[in-house]
Design an enzyme around this catalytic site. Sequence first.
Site, short mmCIF file in Angstrom:
data_model
loop_
_atom_site.label_atom_id
_atom_site.label_comp_id
_atom_site.label_asym_id
_atom_site.label_seq_id
_atom_site.Cartn_x
_atom_site.Cartn_y
_atom_site.Cartn_z
N ASP B 248 0.84 -1.20 0.00
CA ASP B 248 0.00 0.00 0.00
C ASP B 248 0.88 1.25 0.00
O ASP B 248 1.70 1.44 0.90
CB ASP B 248 -0.89 -0.02 1.26
N HIS B 345 -9.94 -1.08 -7.26
CA HIS B 345 -9.65 0.12 -6.46
C HIS B 345 -8.55 0.97 -7.10
O HIS B 345 -8.65 2.20 -7.14
CB HIS B 345 -9.23 -0.31 -5.06
C1 HEM Z 1 -9.06 0.64 3.91
C2 HEM Z 1 -9.18 1.39 2.82
C3 HEM Z 1 -8.17 1.35 1.67
C4 HEM Z 1 -7.30 0.39 1.31
C5 HEM Z 1 -7.07 -0.95 1.99
C6 HEM Z 1 -6.60 0.87 0.16
C7 HEM Z 1 -5.62 0.14 -0.51
C8 HEM Z 1 -4.98 0.57 -1.66
C9 HEM Z 1 -4.03 -0.19 -2.39
C10 HEM Z 1 -3.55 -1.60 -2.03
C11 HEM Z 1 -3.62 0.54 -3.44
C12 HEM Z 1 -2.64 0.12 -4.54
C13 HEM Z 1 -1.21 0.46 -4.23
C14 HEM Z 1 -0.92 1.91 -4.19
O1 HEM Z 1 -0.79 2.59 -5.24
O2 HEM Z 1 -0.83 2.44 -3.06
C15 HEM Z 1 -4.31 1.80 -3.36
C16 HEM Z 1 -4.15 2.83 -4.24
C17 HEM Z 1 -4.76 4.05 -4.10
N1 HEM Z 1 -5.74 4.38 -3.21
FE1 HEM Z 1 -6.44 3.23 -1.74
N2 HEM Z 1 -7.06 2.09 -0.17
C18 HEM Z 1 -8.02 2.44 0.74
C19 HEM Z 1 -8.75 3.61 0.76
C20 HEM Z 1 -8.56 4.67 -0.07
C21 HEM Z 1 -9.26 5.91 0.01
C22 HEM Z 1 -10.35 6.26 1.03
C23 HEM Z 1 -8.75 6.71 -0.97
C24 HEM Z 1 -9.11 8.12 -1.34
C25 HEM Z 1 -10.34 8.57 -1.34
C26 HEM Z 1 -7.74 5.95 -1.66
C27 HEM Z 1 -6.98 6.42 -2.70
C28 HEM Z 1 -6.05 5.70 -3.39
C29 HEM Z 1 -5.25 6.24 -4.47
C30 HEM Z 1 -5.29 7.66 -4.99
C31 HEM Z 1 -4.44 5.20 -4.93
C32 HEM Z 1 -3.40 5.28 -6.03
C33 HEM Z 1 -4.06 4.99 -7.35
C34 HEM Z 1 -3.04 5.09 -8.46
O3 HEM Z 1 -2.64 6.23 -8.76
O4 HEM Z 1 -2.64 4.06 -8.97
N3 HEM Z 1 -7.66 4.72 -1.10
N4 HEM Z 1 -5.14 1.79 -2.26
#
Ligand code: HEM
Lengths: 437, 437
Positions: B248, B345
């Site tokens: 993450d 996601h």
């Molecule tokens: C428990 C809740 C969440 C989990 C487990 C989670 C997990 C992840 C994971 C595994 C990734 C892919 C790896 C990375 O690029 O970091 C990711 C990407 C991302 N997440 Fe989350 N996330 C959560 C909540 C959120 C929330 C609430 C937001 C914003 C509203 C968010 C925004 C993003 C963004 C902007 C990316 C990068 C996307 C990209 O540019 O490729 N996430 N998240």
Amino acid sequence: MSDEKATTTEAEPPRTRDREEAGGGTTLSLSRRRLLGTVGAAGAGGLALGASGGALALSQGRDPVTPLASVGTGRHTFHGTHQPGIVEPGQAHGHLAAFDLVPGAGRREAAALLRRWSAAAAALMAGEPVEGVAATGIADDAGPSSLTVTFGFGASFFDRTGLADQRPAALEPLPEFSADELDGRRSNGDLWVQVAADDGLVAFDALRVLQRETGRAARLRWQMTGFNRTPGATDRPRTARNLMGQVDGTNNPRPEDDDFDRHVFVPRGGDRRSPAWMEHGSYAVVRRIRMLLDEWDKQSLEQQERVIGRRKSDGAPLSGGDERTPLDLEKTDARGRLLVPFNAHARVSAPETSGGATMLRRPFSYHDGFLPDGAPDAGLLFVAWQADPQRGFVPVQRKLDRGDALSRFVRHEASALFAVPGGAPEGGYVGQPLLEG
Amino acid sequence: MSDEKATTTEAEPPRTRDREEAGGGTTLSLSRRRLLGTVGAAGAGGLALGASGGALALSQGRDPVTPLASVGTGRHTFHGTHQPGIVEPGQAHGHLAAFDLVPGAGRREAAALLRRWSAAAAALMAGEPVEGVAATGIADDAGPSSLTVTFGFGASFFDRTGLADQRPAALEPLPEFSADELDGRRSNGDLWVQVAADDGLVAFDALRVLQRETGRAARLRWQMTGFNRTPGATDRPRTARNLMGQVDGTNNPRPEDDDFDRHVFVPRGGDRRSPAWMEHGSYAVVRRIRMLLDEWDKQSLEQQERVIGRRKSDGAPLSGGDERTPLDLEKTDARGRLLVPFNAHARVSAPETSGGATMLRRPFSYHDGFLPDGAPDAGLLFVAWQADPQRGFVPVQRKLDRGDALSRFVRHEASALFAVPGGAPEGGYVGQPLLEG
Ligand code: HEM
Ligand code: HEM
């Protein structure tokens, strides 16, 4: 084990050879499965750190002067004479959890559960996949991080499983103490699990896996989370600090002491108060002790030091010397006042004043947020190990209950006592001599 | 600063010189006051670890292959262009706490509080005594352990202090989202403090000191504790794992990116939605997001990976490559099925599909025991940083709210938004341009 060079990861002073062979042995080796290639290439025990402290061939991570994976590779073994999690230095993260057998589950289900739990614990502690459980991935790339898993039985376990005649006399309920304000929902329990590791995700993962392995046999009764200093955060040898700021653990019995085993472990074949199935086992007294830190912080340094009888800065007795100097309980100042006050915690709890009662304290600090009045819900997850609580915790706590200067600043909020059997041999499981005896 | 050799303790890749000079700079130095002589004698940046990995002249502690105090000496500076705790790698222990001004306390009391808080934060982060506060001793002999302290203002702060005309437009309340199940008592607040360090006792101590420094001006509203991997527990470069087991943080903007500052920090002089007092500041969106781990664990590995659009083992996109390979959102398999599913996601949250919306996610995992049904009360203390929530969190969360495969497995339980001003210069305090402007 592995073919890499093994290095003990022991606290000072090192363990006796005796204990090392007895299992629960402490070795450092790389888990090839879990760790990425960079460190593996350098070889365990061969980590090198240049004098520049800067760019390291093997270091790609967050802090170039921490040899990466040095914490992750710490490894203890599950199988051995004693269970792990008793004599090893306390890890940075700990979970204590009690489970109750579900109605209808008896000796057979308990045996199967302990078999599953033991297999899972052995695999987790070795950094290997747990058979039959989909990996969560949470612990991936971290190595076992000195994970230990320890299992125990509460008094209620023996009725539930029709084994009342095997219940140790030493497991009789702890007496009530006048200062107790115990919460029954967070006390006691049929089964106890202690999980600890130097990494928070590794510890959480192990707890989850063990919870899932209960299947339909048992249900979580209570769970508490604690912590200790992070490895590498201090160069102070061995002794921890607690949330009152005191050096805590100084006068613990030491594994190299002649009578360490006698104080901490049930002897081979059991004894008068412990049946044979408890040989090489121990009894864990678990107390959730809240610290009244707002009150505590109002005391002057001198007052705080007189409550314990030791200096706060370095743990040295108020009777003089350094941390390791024995307390002089008779010494007085010019005006004839005892240097270690008559109600000082270190005096009242000392074996000399309790008929030799001795236990191994191996606590975690806890902090579960704040109470409605803004006071921290924080203190000590006190875990004390002894061959018999009647020669350890009970007489000492009786004395503390009457005349300990510390009492004003603490509240015992939960309590439990568990019989922790000896370690399992390879292929066996913890409690097998009881459950298949 | 000190006269010892300074070494950056940055994550890969290293910060740009620009940011280093801008303050919030990251230096490693020994705090002579706190650390015992053994390491000091070897000199910072001069820690040496023999190839034997065994007996080390400077190591007397629990694990001979961890250079002791390597974690403890990690140090960030409080004063600088930006506040600390935004761009540094996430520490192993974190506390988020909100305080409300007490009735009757206004702008003057708030200014005095921020002055006290800033002075305390600067001292704590340097490993020095806090003036006017009796040391608890809890952090003694540990060094600052990469402690950071960060302060913010909630929307309600501006009414309480008669500064409504200074409230940034960018601080408008977050919209409601359909999946929200927010607990008001753990949401919002006049003032916010983020405390984080690689040692749990150091972090607890700092939180306590800051709480005590509120005096009669403010009261704790809510507090949450989280954690990340322990330094040295893994050799994985930079990216953390969360409690779902996922890598993450991969696609976070990086400090060396050209547009990093534009995305994360309010520009010099402010902008259309942020007054001048917010220059070099940022907005922190804080969400307590519970993970429904029992549900999650029932999914197969393949299902779990399709929920995110990345491999669990190493975070590589399902469209191929390794962790750092950009997602290919168009790529399909032989049957024409998108490799990164339409509701994955990582697709739904990507800037490419959200009009370029970008934030810096810097979360902590949390685990507050178990709920009555046995499910873990655990998840993510999601903290996202951006120059304007309308160009960061809000549009992304709106999209996630509609079509994110992850939604089924998470619950947003608390929410807050804080204006985090730029860093304070030496002699100044955070928020001074607002409170004395
Ligand atoms: C428990 C809740 C969440 C989990 C487990 C989670 C997990 C992840 C994971 C595994 C990734 C892919 C790896 C990375 O690029 O970091 C990711 C990407 C991302 N997440 Fe989350 N996330 C959560 C909540 C959120 C929330 C609430 C937001 C914003 C509203 C968010 C925004 C993003 C963004 C902007 C990316 C990068 C996307 C990209 O540019 O490729 N996430 N998240
Ligand atoms: C929050 C509660 C407690 C705190 C903060 C605390 C703290 C301390 C400290 C600072 C010391 C001196 C250093 C050392 O030898 O470790 C000490 C010693 C000791 N404590 Fe406690 N303690 C607590 C509860 C208890 C309880 C409940 C017991 C057992 C009933 C106990 C038994 C002992 C013993 C046996 C010693 C060693 C005495 C000696 O041989 O010198 N403590 N404790």
